[in-house]
Design an enzyme around this catalytic site. Structure first.
Site, PDB file in Angstrom:
ATOM      1  CD  GLN A   1      25.398  14.346  32.198  1.00 50.35           C
ATOM      2  OE1 GLN A   1      24.369  13.721  32.409  1.00 50.35           O
ATOM      3  NE2 GLN A   1      25.429  15.658  32.116  1.00 50.35           N
TER       4      GLN A   1
ATOM      5  N   GLY B   1      18.584   9.710  39.401  1.00 51.23           N
ATOM      6  CA  GLY B   1      17.140   9.623  39.245  1.00 51.23           C
ATOM      7  C   GLY B   1      16.818   9.221  37.823  1.00 51.23           C
ATOM      8  N   GLY B   2      17.427   9.940  36.909  1.00 53.35           N
ATOM      9  CA  GLY B   2      17.239   9.622  35.498  1.00 53.35           C
ATOM     10  C   GLY B   2      18.437  10.075  34.703  1.00 53.35           C
ATOM     11  CG  MET B   3      22.008   9.210  31.777  1.00 56.47           C
ATOM     12  SD  MET B   3      22.774  10.836  32.110  1.00 56.47           S
ATOM     13  CE  MET B   3      23.212  11.307  30.435  1.00 56.47           C
TER      14      MET B   3
ATOM     15  CD  GLU C   1      16.483  12.647  33.329  1.00 54.69           C
ATOM     16  OE1 GLU C   1      17.311  12.992  32.466  1.00 54.69           O
ATOM     17  OE2 GLU C   1      16.653  12.899  34.551  1.00 54.69           O
TER      18      GLU C   1
ATOM     19  CD  GLU D   1      21.234  18.374  33.907  1.00 52.57           C
ATOM     20  OE1 GLU D   1      20.008  18.436  34.098  1.00 52.57           O
ATOM     21  OE2 GLU D   1      21.793  17.360  33.426  1.00 52.57           O
TER      22      GLU D   1
HETATM   23  N1  BES Z   1      21.852  14.400  33.235  1.00 47.83           N
HETATM   24  C1  BES Z   1      21.416  14.292  34.574  1.00 47.83           C
HETATM   25  C2  BES Z   1      22.124  13.234  35.357  1.00 47.83           C
HETATM   26  C3  BES Z   1      23.603  13.481  35.523  1.00 47.83           C
HETATM   27  C4  BES Z   1      24.064  14.699  35.966  1.00 47.83           C
HETATM   28  C5  BES Z   1      24.504  12.477  35.283  1.00 47.83           C
HETATM   29  C6  BES Z   1      25.423  14.907  36.118  1.00 47.83           C
HETATM   30  C7  BES Z   1      25.867  12.685  35.426  1.00 47.83           C
HETATM   31  C8  BES Z   1      26.328  13.909  35.847  1.00 47.83           C
HETATM   32  C9  BES Z   1      19.910  14.028  34.651  1.00 47.83           C
HETATM   33  O1  BES Z   1      19.176  14.621  33.644  1.00 47.83           O
HETATM   34  C10 BES Z   1      19.412  14.596  35.936  1.00 47.83           C
HETATM   35  O2  BES Z   1      19.533  15.780  36.113  1.00 47.83           O
HETATM   36  N2  BES Z   1      18.859  13.764  36.807  1.00 47.83           N
HETATM   37  C11 BES Z   1      18.321  14.184  38.094  1.00 47.83           C
HETATM   38  C12 BES Z   1      16.833  14.293  38.046  1.00 47.83           C
HETATM   39  C13 BES Z   1      16.284  15.643  37.811  1.00 47.83           C
HETATM   40  C14 BES Z   1      14.765  15.624  37.928  1.00 47.83           C
HETATM   41  C15 BES Z   1      16.872  16.728  38.630  1.00 47.83           C
HETATM   42  C16 BES Z   1      18.651  13.098  39.103  1.00 47.83           C
HETATM   43  O3  BES Z   1      19.248  12.101  38.728  1.00 47.83           O
HETATM   44  O4  BES Z   1      18.316  13.263  40.263  1.00 47.83           O
HETATM   45 ZN    ZN Z   2      19.155  16.711  33.819  1.00 42.95          ZN
END
Ligand code: BES
Ligand code: ZN
Length: 641
Positions: free
Chosen positions: A172, A303-305, A331, A353
């Site tokens: 992503q 943080g997570g994917m 996630e 999101e």
């Molecule tokens: N899908 C996203 C990570 C992402 C966003 C990757 C945009 C590439 C482009 C993931 O689900 C996410 O939102 N992660 C957050 C954690 C969340 C608890 C807000 C993060 O990585 O901080």
């Molecule tokens: Zn997310």
């Protein structure tokens, strides 16, 4: 399997011209897999400006990778075999590629097919056009470039174990085209399979069903095979390779990590099985089989994917007290909002999101109670106010949910607005119609759009059809178009109840007025409460006051990554020199962009004091960061230099 696919592909050719209602053209394999066909939306709003694909002419339906991971050359190489459905008369398929070295393309019988790269765009890469000559399956022979942005190749020293190298991918938003030649658009769902050959001591895991969990010995290493029979957006194809072990957490949940991290990971993630059950109780069955996670080395940029069946995680969430598990709720929630129902284009990233952030807090509420959930909503609300201010205020275009990303890297257009304004919109609808009706709607929405792309327009139409249902007073009250297409926060936005942090807010207010540092209370506070407190401290502080609170609360020595980050941002903003060693350690120890980028920005904002620190630390840290993070920091340091 091969023969079956061929049959399916030719059967489908007969359907390629079919167009069903609502501009949805259903052109996916009907029989080989038991999931409903994955349509591609052809509305103007669904057009993906970040892909060169022309799915109405020819679209990829299935990807079969056969790749070797070469840690010496830092390349993956081999073949990608693509099943292609072409409309009658279409002579070519257009793929997305960035930095790929393609040696030849053939049909399934090995006959050479002509191919050509178009001009390279710095953000999008190049179109790779393959002439089909009637082929329904093409084989791309290729390798990735050493600097492929989706891949990070770690030396043994950059891992917890220190003995074996590590590789992971991050697709992503539009990075997978740097290692997979396919149509890299979230609206073009594809089933996929892979064979990955790695050096013998290493294990490969992917966001799919593992067919050979322990691998098979092959010349040159071990080979691991995977299969994803449900059509997914191609950004969700993900790979990790390293010295990995697995620990079961429950019947359908478990965690992978390097051996030395596994105990801590299993402790932290112990509630995962319960989370899956809670999520199912809210919005319907978990449709992906297993829910496993992998804790990656600290350079993982997020943080997570939410990679299907295998969430990728930062080790900075291993707080030791399970206080950061809302990340898992988030996630996991993407298994519905994002992976099952997917934004058709990145301009509607908020549909992934925002829904997920809303769903995340519902899971947290079910599992840990309303107080914990309300506190997180309140923290998110504060983040939303900050994000609106950062975008330039409530009138700024960047505060819209539906974004205009023309000429932009989708990655750069993504901020807390999508998450927190999106979630606030859904909470506002919930408040207006009541939880019972809203939950019934959401559950039916996930069923209706399962394995399909969605746009803001389609969501609003669905909402009006199935929830508003002609109630004009409700329609007026919801202000749906205002939420999605206008900047700022609509007047009907439901703010979180004020009392969620009553104790903390009182202690903070007293401290700010010159009262005592609440050291005893701090020891009892949760991570969320500590965050609330640190963020309540006015941004401008005298050095003596910072020193006093640092000493009383031990802030520079905090190990919780979120609390440490909040403190360091305050400290840097006030040129508090005593925190610099902790800052330096933090920037060198992990590469999560959400932590790293704002801290470099805060340093740069401090001009003559901060920029030299930023430059000095970055010189040592940069090589350890993932391209996602280093690209962001490069841009921050390039400003006003
Ligand atoms: N899908 C996203 C990570 C992402 C966003 C990757 C945009 C590439 C482009 C993931 O689900 C996410 O939102 N992660 C957050 C954690 C969340 C608890 C807000 C993060 O990585 O901080
Ligand atoms: Zn997310």
């Amino acid at each position: 399997m091969r023969t079956k696919l061929l049959v399916a592909a030719s059967a489908v050719a007969l359907l390629a011209g079919c167009t069903s209602a609502g501009n949805v053209s259903s052109v996916a394999p009907p029989s080989a897999r038991d999931i409903a066909p994955a349509p591609v939306l052809l509305t103007a709003e669904a057009r993906d400006i970040h892909s060169y694909a022309r799915p109405a002419e020819a679209r990829v339906t299935h990807v079969a990778l056969d790749l070797v991971a070469d840690f010496t050359a830092q390349r993956v190489g081999g073949t990608a075999t693509l099943d292609v459905q072409a409309a009658p008369g279409a002579s070519a398929v257009v793929l997305d590629a960035k930095g790929l070295d393609v040696s030849r393309v053939t049909d399934a019988g090995g006959r050479t097919l002509p191919f050509a790269f178009g001009a390279a765009d710095p953000i999008l890469g190049s179109p790779l056009t393959v002439t089909l000559n009637g082929a329904e399956r093409i084989v791309v022979h290729y390798r990735s470039a050493p600097g492929a942005a989706a891949l990070q190749w770690l030396t043994p020293e950059q891992t917890a174990g220190g003995r074996q190298p590590f590789l992971f991918s991050q697709g992503q938003a539009i990075l997978n085209r740097t290692w997979i030649p396919t149509q890299d658009s979230p609206g073009i769902r594809q089933t996929w399979e892979a064979r990955i050959t790695v050096p013998a001591p290493l294990t490969a895991v992917m966001s799919a069903e593992a067919l050979t969990p322990t691998g098979e010995a092959v010349p040159g290493g071990r080979r691991f095979r995977f299969r994803m029979d449900q059509p997914v957006a191609p950004y969700l194809i993900a790979l990790a390779v390293g010295d990995l072990r697995f620990r079961a957490l429950g019947p359908r949940t478990g965690v992978w990590s390097e051996p030395s991290v596994l105990d801590r990971a299993a402790y932290e993630l112990a509630d995962t099985e319960k989370m899956v059950a809670a999520a199912e109780g809210l919005y319907g069955p978990y449709r992906w089989g297993r829910y496993d996670m992998i804790v990656l080395p600290p350079s993982f940029p997020f943080g997570g994917m939410e990679n299907p069946r295998l969430t990728f995680l930062t080790p900075t969430m291993l707080a030791g007290d399970r206080s950061l598990v809302s990340l898992i709720a988030h996630e996991l929630a993407h298994s519905w909002s994002g992976n099952l129902v997917t934004n058709a284009a990145w301009s509607d990233f908020w549909l992934n999101e925002g829904f997920t952030t809303y769903f995340q807090s519902r899971i947290m509420e079910r599992l840990y109670g309303p107080k914990i959930a309300q506190q997180q909503i309140a923290l998110g609300w504060d983040d939303l106010q900050t994000a609106i201010a950062d975008e330039g205020g409530a009138g700024a275009a960047g505060t819209r949910l539906h974004l205009d990303l023309a000429g932009k890297d989708p990655d750069a257009g993504m901020n807390d607005i999508a998450y927190e304004k999106g979630a606030a919109m859904l909470r506002t609808i919930e408040a207006a119609v009541g939880r019972l009706r809203w939950d019934a709607y959401l559950r039916s929405y996930f069923d209706r759009y399962a394995f399909q792309p969605i746009t803001a327009e389609a969501f609003l139409a669905d909402l009006r059809r199935n929830l508003v249902a002609g109630d004009t007073a409700l329609e007026r009250r919801l202000m749906l178009d205002r939420w999605v297409y206008q900047p700022g926060l609509p007047a009907n936005a439901v703010s979180p109840p004020a009392g969620a942090f009553a104790n903390v807010d009182a202690a903070a207010a007293s401290y700010v007025r010159g009262g005592a540092i609440p050291a005893a209370a701090w020891r009892d506070w949760t991570t969320a409460e500590r965050l609330r407190f640190v963020n309540a401290i006015p941004r401008t502080q005298a050095a003596a006051r910072l020193q006093a609170i640092d000493e009383a609360l031990g802030l520079s020595a905090v190990t919780n990554s979120e609390v440490l980050f909040a403190w360091l941002r305050l400290a840097v903003g006030n040129r508090y020199a005593a925190a610099v060693p902790a800052l330096e350690r933090f920037l060198l120890a992990q590469g999560r962009r959400k932590f790293v980028a704002p801290l470099y920005q805060a340093l740069v904002d401090q001009g003559a004091w901060g920029r030299p620190i930023a430059t000095r630390v970055y010189a040592r840290a940069r090589a350890g960061y993932h391209p996602v993070t280093s690209n962001s920091v490069d841009a921050i340091l390039a400003t006003g230099a």
